[in-house]
Design an enzyme around this catalytic site. Sequence first.
Site, mmCIF file in Angstrom:
data_model
loop_
_atom_site.group_PDB
_atom_site.id
_atom_site.type_symbol
_atom_site.label_atom_id
_atom_site.label_comp_id
_atom_site.label_asym_id
_atom_site.label_seq_id
_atom_site.Cartn_x
_atom_site.Cartn_y
_atom_site.Cartn_z
ATOM 1 C CG ASP A 128 27.684 10.200 -63.649
ATOM 2 O OD1 ASP A 128 28.512 10.874 -64.306
ATOM 3 O OD2 ASP A 128 26.984 9.309 -64.161
ATOM 4 C CE LYS A 170 28.773 4.038 -55.559
ATOM 5 N NZ LYS A 170 27.383 4.275 -55.954
ATOM 6 C CB THR A 171 31.271 2.366 -58.878
ATOM 7 O OG1 THR A 171 30.524 1.609 -59.833
ATOM 8 C CG2 THR A 171 32.619 2.721 -59.481
ATOM 9 C CG ASP A 177 29.879 -0.137 -62.654
ATOM 10 O OD1 ASP A 177 29.369 -1.125 -62.084
ATOM 11 O OD2 ASP A 177 29.207 0.752 -63.182
ATOM 12 N NE ARG A 201 21.466 4.471 -60.155
ATOM 13 C CZ ARG A 201 22.763 4.177 -60.156
ATOM 14 N NH1 ARG A 201 23.645 5.143 -60.194
ATOM 15 N NH2 ARG A 201 23.159 2.918 -60.114
ATOM 16 N N GLY A 220 24.447 3.364 -57.031
ATOM 17 C CA GLY A 220 24.267 1.930 -56.784
ATOM 18 C C GLY A 220 25.024 1.453 -55.555
HETATM 19 P P1 FBP Z 1 27.172 3.228 -59.538
HETATM 20 O O1 FBP Z 1 27.998 3.700 -60.692
HETATM 21 O O2 FBP Z 1 26.280 4.247 -58.980
HETATM 22 O O3 FBP Z 1 28.031 2.590 -58.471
HETATM 23 O O4 FBP Z 1 26.209 2.070 -60.043
HETATM 24 C C1 FBP Z 1 26.699 1.050 -60.821
HETATM 25 C C2 FBP Z 1 25.664 0.029 -61.204
HETATM 26 O O5 FBP Z 1 25.656 -1.034 -60.284
HETATM 27 C C3 FBP Z 1 25.920 -0.456 -62.638
HETATM 28 O O6 FBP Z 1 26.796 -1.523 -62.672
HETATM 29 C C4 FBP Z 1 24.529 -0.756 -63.119
HETATM 30 O O7 FBP Z 1 24.426 -0.634 -64.516
HETATM 31 C C5 FBP Z 1 23.693 0.280 -62.434
HETATM 32 O O8 FBP Z 1 24.348 0.577 -61.230
HETATM 33 C C6 FBP Z 1 22.291 -0.159 -62.140
HETATM 34 O O9 FBP Z 1 21.585 0.933 -61.638
HETATM 35 P P2 FBP Z 1 20.270 0.844 -60.755
HETATM 36 O O10 FBP Z 1 20.691 0.449 -59.382
HETATM 37 O O11 FBP Z 1 19.755 2.236 -60.766
HETATM 38 O O12 FBP Z 1 19.366 -0.158 -61.392
#
Ligand code: FBP
Length: 535
Positions: free
Chosen positions: A171, A197-198, A200, A140, A76
């Site tokens: 991951d 990075k994230t 979250d 991803r 993400g």
């Molecule tokens: P990352 O862990 O890859 O940084 O992504 C986090 C996130 O933004 C979460 O908060 C959310 O649940 C998810 O990605 C959403 O995923 P997608 O972009 O595949 O819809």
Amino acid sequence: MKLNPLNQALLQKSIERPKLLTHLNEVEFIAKETAVTPKEVTPYFEHIKDLPYLKLKPQKRKDSSPKIVGVVFSGGQAPGGHNVIWGLYEALKKINSSSKLLGFLGGPSGLLDERYIEITKELLDKHRNLGGFNMIGSGRTKIASPDQLKQATKVAKHLNLDGFVIIGGDDSNTNAAILAQHFKENNCKTAVAGVPKTIDGDLHNDYIEISFGFDTACKLYSELIGNILTDAISAKKYYHFIKLMGRSASHIALECALQTRPNLVFIGEEILKNKTCLSDIIDEIANMVIKRSEKGKDYGVVLIPEGLIDFIPSFKLLNDELNSLLAHNEDLNAQNVSGHLSEKAKDFFELLPSNIQQQLMLDRDPHGNIQLAKIETHKLLIEMTAKRLDCAKKSEQYFGKFNPLPHYFGYEGRCANPTCFDAEYTYALGAAAATLIQSNHSGYIACVKGLKGRAKDWDIYGIPITSLMNIEHRHGKDKAVIKKALVETEGAHFKMLEEKRSSWLIEDHYNAPGPIQYFGDAKICESRNHILELS
Ligand code: FBP
């Protein structure tokens, strides 16, 4: 395309850099103590399991030869990504102007398909300090199957890559370790480094103080929540149920609650600790609505972390069973799955509204995670609270009006222009990754410490990725993965909420922090989030 004045100014804006990064040929990583990789993880990572922690120190650089380095965004979006590439590029070029940086397009699949562009100063001139991952895109795809690993090695050898940098979450950094191990095993010289990075905020530990993007996302969501709080107290007629992004851990909900002071916020990790069930959560909301109504307040704001349901014991049981079932059986759907579930999981599944049942059956992401962003927990809570309040009305315990409005703040937080903190932090992380690769250190995650203080004083480390891992059951199998850092219910961040929240329930202490500031008073522009303030 002509940019707006703010973005034009951001492109020109200079940022503060760690002093350590001023003369890159005069610094080198010094090995500290060997990191401890959990015993169960070591068999998966024979070549990178006993690495030492590294600290960047003033010392003549041993190798300043030109390097060819690849970089990829994985997963993400998170504010500041472009500045990681800026820091990476500038550091490589400062060490040796003949070095090259290749940006693989569309995430890790760009490496497999050998789709890349060369990163240039002209390209960076259009992206520095701006949000998004649009310079090279993200994806991803997970590089893990034997065929994918073979293909990645083939491309790395073909392009003569000295290094490969994965900018990603837990991951994706697990994947960085898998690649580092595989390259070493197969005599491929490419050193692999990760960047934390994230939005979250769940990739942190004693060394990694915070993942990048968390600061900006929380400030952006807090601006939006603050505006809703002001609307709630102005109109006095709606209950706003706001689901906040952040997958499993509730760091974002906790931080935004501290920044805005809503009436109620749920923290998944507390729900897990207290084994709170769904009906207790509904009671808590309904009781608040009844009490506020008695004070003439038929409005309010509730924050719900995206990952809440994963912490409710019956949901967790159901989700674990669904994860295993869906990993082995593609024909299952909301209509036929009940027969495959245990009695307990089945009873709970059948209690849920059909839209939530459908959402729970959606495909898992390539890492085997349920797509929590797609599950409308806030609407589930609204529906169940409304039913509970109807009963309270019938038994004459409640006479108010319940007008709920659902909101989901998620994707709008991931590509905002990075805060001054995230802009400086990401630049430093990029430069840290470049120095790891330049010194041929593979299997490390770049780490910048001292983040509470000014950027000029920050320290740079390399942390062996395997030391962050544990074994988890994914896709029906045991896997070595980086452990997600959840909210610690004994930690200072949660304790601060615990101390304050009871006064928010009935009285209104709403706070609307307003938009992120990029220029002006340093106290406002450089402010840190509570996780860093309390560190
Ligand atoms: P990352 O862990 O890859 O940084 O992504 C986090 C996130 O933004 C979460 O908060 C959310 O649940 C998810 O990605 C959403 O995923 P997608 O972009 O595949 O819809």
